[in-house]
Motif scaffolding. Structure first.
Motif, PDB file in Angstrom:
ATOM      1  N   GLY A 202      21.064 -64.422  19.722  1.00 55.38           N
ATOM      2  CA  GLY A 202      22.300 -64.120  20.446  1.00 55.38           C
ATOM      3  C   GLY A 202      22.095 -63.308  21.721  1.00 55.38           C
ATOM      4  O   GLY A 202      22.658 -63.627  22.769  1.00 55.38           O
ATOM      5  N   TYR A 226      23.606 -72.547  19.553  1.00 50.98           N
ATOM      6  CA  TYR A 226      23.423 -71.345  18.742  1.00 50.98           C
ATOM      7  C   TYR A 226      22.850 -71.753  17.404  1.00 50.98           C
ATOM      8  O   TYR A 226      23.167 -72.808  16.893  1.00 50.98           O
ATOM      9  CB  TYR A 226      24.763 -70.648  18.498  1.00 50.98           C
ATOM     10  N   SER A 229      24.307 -67.319  12.655  1.00 50.77           N
ATOM     11  CA  SER A 229      24.577 -65.980  13.130  1.00 50.77           C
ATOM     12  C   SER A 229      25.280 -65.207  12.024  1.00 50.77           C
ATOM     13  O   SER A 229      25.691 -65.776  11.023  1.00 50.77           O
ATOM     14  CB  SER A 229      25.495 -66.071  14.333  1.00 50.77           C
TER      15      SER A 229
END
Ligand code: FES
Length: 323
Positions: A202, A226, A229
């Protein structure tokens, strides 16, 4: 013969496994009968089913022209919720697992005048397949690969041998002698034909994306992927009406909409459970979501027409969802 699929998954066998770097293994996944694997585009990923409803996404890092196997890189994450740990423990040579057909949320714009690939750590994996494709197209591109140290640099020996080695620059955090990434310089002024691709942790992604925004890059020229997370489920409780299922539930603080709906018998398709893959994306019929995913674009989020049920919450006391 192609793979036998059911529920859109098919069986593979682990044909090769290598320790690529500290905490990172690479795997080669083959069809059990040795037939070619289904085709994939650069930037694609597969869902890897690791048992007990544990499904994780991994980018394909091989050459899209080579269908003898799929290649993956798997980082053992210290905060693993089970996925990467199970992959490291279970996926030995000869082991079998089920995977989905490849999907692509991170497409290359093949007609670009110049492409800049920015990878942080294990974020190198989708960039490798992209670099293969760009090299094949014989177009202008650079691959910038940032890692903490040489021992954590996966695929570095292979990268040196690949036909696109000349396009790759390596940056090591812990080496004072090593070249440092100067994002503004590498990105340069925005141009309509110039495209940026970013994948990594991130903090790395924010650094690169913020630099592009400061330079005035258009959102459609900045492509991001991404990986899992941490989910932030903080905030007040709210009501959710599942319109198709005809039930209404209260989602308390620290619980996800998906978890509460499933507890009440609503089937919510889930995969990453961290707002990354888009599997749980659901149409919003009433109310305003508090988006916490990284799957949708800023424009999609602000349209408030869909939301991810694994991580997002509500800005209004009640949401009505098309599920
Ligand atoms: Fe992946 Fe929700 S399950 S975004």
């Amino acid at each position: 013969m192609g793979p036998q699929t059911h529920n859109s998954t098919f069986e593979i066998v682990i044909a090769q496994r290598r320790e690529e770097a500290d905490g990172i293994i690479s795997l080669e996944l083959m069809a059990p009968d040795g037939s070619p694997v289904p085709p994939f585009e650069a930037g694609s990923h597969i869902d890897l089913h690791l048992g007990d409803a544990l499904v994780r996404q991994y980018s394909l890092c091989g050459n899209p022209r080579d269908l003898s196997c799929y290649r993956l890189g798997v980082l053992l994450e210290p905060q693993s919720r089970g996925g990467s740990k199970a992959a490291h423990e279970q996926l030995r040579i000869g082991a079998r697992a089920r995977i989905s057909l490849p999907r692509n949320n991170f497409r290359l714009v093949e007609g670009a005048a110049h492409s800049i690939l920015m990878a942080g750590g294990i974020g190198i994996t989708p960039m490798l397949s992209m670099a293969w494709r760009l090299a094949e197209l014989d177009v202008s591109f650079d691959l910038h690969y940032c890692t903490r140290s040489l021992t954590r640099t996966a695929f570095r020996h292979l990268l040196a041998q690949y036909p696109y080695a000349g396009h790759v620059t390596l940056y090591l955090d812990d080496d004072p002698q090593a070249r440092k990434l100067d994002c503004a310089r590498q990105l340069g002024e925005p141009e309509p034909g110039k495209h940026l691709y970013v994948c990594g942790p991130g903090g790395f992604m924010s650094y690169v994306i913020n630099a592009a925004e400061r330079l005035g890059w258009a959102a459609q020229n900045v492509h991001r992927e991404y990986f899992s997370s941490t989910v932030d489920l903080s905030g007040d409780g709210f009501c959710v009406r599942a319109a198709r299922s005809g039930i209404e539930v209260t989602v308390p603080p620290a619980r996800s909409i998906a978890a509460v709906l499933m507890e009440n018998g609503v089937n919510v398709p889930l995969s990453c459970e961290s707002g990354v893959c888009g599997t749980c994306l659901t149409r919003v019929l009433e109310g305003t979501p508090d988006h916490r995913d990284m799957y949708q674009t800023d424009d999609e989020r602000s349209s408030n027409t869909q939301m991810t049920l694994c991580c997002s919450r509500s800005r209004t006391p009640r949401l009505v969802l098309d599920i």
